[in-house]
Design an enzyme around this catalytic site. Structure first.
Site, PDB file in Angstrom:
ATOM      1  CB  CYS A  85      -0.947  -0.011   1.194  1.00 52.33           C
ATOM      2  SG  CYS A  85      -2.108  -1.391   1.183  1.00 52.33           S
ATOM      3  CB  CYS A 215     -13.366  -0.674   5.264  1.00 51.48           C
ATOM      4  SG  CYS A 215     -13.769  -1.541   6.797  1.00 51.48           S
ATOM      5  CB  SER A 216      -9.687   2.380   2.175  1.00 52.96           C
ATOM      6  OG  SER A 216      -8.882   1.227   2.366  1.00 52.96           O
ATOM      7  CG  HIS A 346      -5.991   2.221  -0.570  1.00 50.41           C
ATOM      8  ND1 HIS A 346      -4.780   2.762  -0.972  1.00 50.41           N
ATOM      9  CD2 HIS A 346      -5.686   1.221   0.306  1.00 50.41           C
ATOM     10  CE1 HIS A 346      -3.800   2.126  -0.351  1.00 50.41           C
ATOM     11  NE2 HIS A 346      -4.313   1.192   0.423  1.00 50.41           N
TER      12      HIS A 346
END
Length: 397
Positions: A85, A215-216, A346
């Site tokens: 990430c 939550c992304s 994301h």
């Protein structure tokens, strides 16, 4: 070529972040859009770029070359990187090193991702997963369930924080409420819907205390930054758009990740803390000097943990920070004015460079309805488990 001690962001650009699964837009188109925007913003041609670093997590090798061929075929070195990430900020980190080390005067850092819908899953079943050691350490503290693994890891870190400091589910949910509210002013965000605290708390539970709206999401998108030396900025008279990278550090896992017997350490809080402290020491600036922050809120829990890791407050006081309105407009800092990962989206390889883009706009005064008044120093935090945390401080020159 002389070694340059100062590195500047002179151009940024990004695509809107979108829900995955669309067949009408592939990664070369996303790369072309983000890259062209960054070049146009810098006022330089692709032929000026001496090296490029391209980050993505999901894709075959040399996707970076294929994407950048949409901008030109100039024969320059193009390197492909993957750091989970934190891939986008890793591309930024490597590009900055090329300029700071005097190996190039103008470098393009770009990240993109074309993802599968739904929660992240392992792509290769014939080898050990990179997070296996982290999961084994977590299993000694909490029972593993069928919940998505990333959500489970950060939720367990949140449960540990609740037990240790008395943090409440409502405090985590307030972070998500803030970021969804911020994203309503961001035309690049995947989601632009404002939710009440009650709606966030009442959403589908993913793994206690995290509901779906904390939550992304998985996302498609691309972002880019053009980096330049002080000499290049001076020669091309680019001071009106240049934003200085005052300091930047990357930290990978230390023994504390596995020896602390702490879910908070397992999800990288110590990496973030160490990277931030090194940045403050190198820049001669601290959190008290910062006005705007883009940090890695892959889950609402991680934003709260990162408040403490970045030194915005003492350990255990992250809940009080969000309760007091310190991290939104009118507070001490504006954290994630873009909407953050939770609401902006994301796309793993693009996230770090989208953060860079947002903060560059903020420091130039170009963030429109999201503008943080008087922003002169900005802080970026991007983390990938497995693991790497990248913290970057920017300032107006």
């Amino acid at each position: 070529m002389t070694v340059s001690s100062r590195v500047f962001v002179i151009g940024v650009g990004m695509t809107p972040f979108r829900k995955p699964g669309r067949d009408d837009i592939d990664y070369p188109e996303m790369v072309r859009e983000a890259g062209k925007k960054a070049l146009d913003d810098a006022g330089v041609a692709y032929s000026t770029i001496e090296q490029a670093v391209v980050g993505y997590v999901y894709g075959d090798s040399t996707c970076g070359q294929r994407g950048l061929y949409e901008l030109g075929l100039t024969g320059i070195p193009i390197s492909n990187v993957n750091n989970n990430c934190s891939t986008g900020s890793t591309a930024l980190f490597l590009g900055r090193q090329l300029v700071q080390g005097g190996l190039a005067d103008c470098v393009l850092a770009l990240g993109f991702e074309k993802m599968q819908p739904g929660s992240l899953t392992a792509q290769f079943g014939d080898r050990e997963q990179p997070l296996m050691r982290h999961l084994m350490a977590l299993s000694e503290l909490y029972e593993l369930t069928a919940a998505p693994m990333a959500a489970q890891m950060f939720a367990d870190a949140g449960r540990e924080h609740m037990t240790k400091y008395g943090t409440t589910p409502e405090q985590f949910a307030r972070i998500a409420e803030k970021n969804h509210r911020h994203s309503a002013n961001n035309p690049y965000a995947q989601f632009q819907t404002v939710y009440t605290l009650e709606e966030i708390l009442g959403a589908t539970m993913i793994h206690e205390p995290l509901t779906k709206l904390q939550c992304s999401p998985t996302s498609d998108g691309s972002a880019a930054a053009v980096l330049a030396s002080e000499r290049f900025v001076e020669q091309h008279n680019l001071w009106d758009r240049a934003i200085e990278i005052a300091a930047q550090e990357m930290v990978t896992d230390t023994p504390s990740t596995f020896e602390d017997r702490s879910a908070i350490s397992i999800v990288g809080a110590e990496m973030s803390r160490l990277a931030a402290q090194r940045v403050y020491d190198r820049a001669g600036l601290g959190p008290q000097d910062v006005q705007v922050i883009e940090l890695h809120d892959c889950f609402s829990v991680n934003e709260l943990l990162t408040y403490e890791a970045l030194g915005l407050c003492e350990p255990g006081q992250g809940g009080s920070l969000i309760d007091g309105g310190a991290t939104t407009y009118g507070g001490k800092w504006v954290v994630n004015p873009s909407g953050g990962l939770i609401s902006k989206g994301h796309p793993l390889g693009a996230t770090g460079l989208a953060q860079c883009t947002e903060l560059t706009w903020q420091l130039r005064g170009q963030a429109e309805a999201r503008q943080v008044e008087g922003a002169r120093v900005a802080l970026q935090h991007n983390i990938g488990l497995g693991g790497a945390a990248v913290v970057t401080m920017y300032k107006k020159p």
